[in-house]
Design a protein around this motif. Sequence first.
Motif: not given
Length: 218
Positions: A190-202
């Motif tokens: 996985a690579l972090f994307e700000r659009s999905y920041e709310r899902d980062w822990d998952r």
Amino acid sequence: MRKKYAIFDVDGTLADSMRYWDHLAEDYLGGLGIHASGEELAPIETMTMSESSAYFIHRYSLSKTPGEVMEEMFSLIRKHYEEDIPLKEGAAAYLRSLRERGVRMCVATANDTALSRACFRRNGILEYFDFFVSCEEIGRGKRDPDIYDFCREKMADEAGTSLLPSDIAVFEDAAYCLETASNAGYYTVALFERSYERDWDRIRRIADESYVSWKEAA
């Protein structure tokens, strides 16, 4: 990542393009005089372009075909891929390191492959990929593993060998894509994307490896 085969998503993973896509539907519908709410647009997050087009036609009673809607939306975003969408920081160097290690790479995208190729050609990474496949070509989005399985089978055919899902790394930014690939047995990155920041822990719980930046990946 020590796999010899890799499948890459484009938008939000390699290409820093999500900010353009995040506003595409709103911009397109706004041009038609339609002011869509966030609730109305939420279902398209996991849809292919043809599915989104059909949804818009049904939801807003548009007198257009899905093909016409798709082409009109593509015309809005095409110039960005051809002219100004950059790669995520460190992506080019990471891909180069994989190719130097002999990793075979392909692209599996929900976007149009011509747009991805244009962006990659301009950013100097097109040569790293053996082939490009879109969800439109497969006929299913990334809620299903079909596109990953197609890539695996094509890679195996080209290499003259058999490959298990666990032999291949799938690189994605969205939780649902990573979950699909992981449930199908693929190694996931996985690579972090700000659009999905709310899902980062998952996302970090789902993925075998996760990185905030390509510069962290090895």
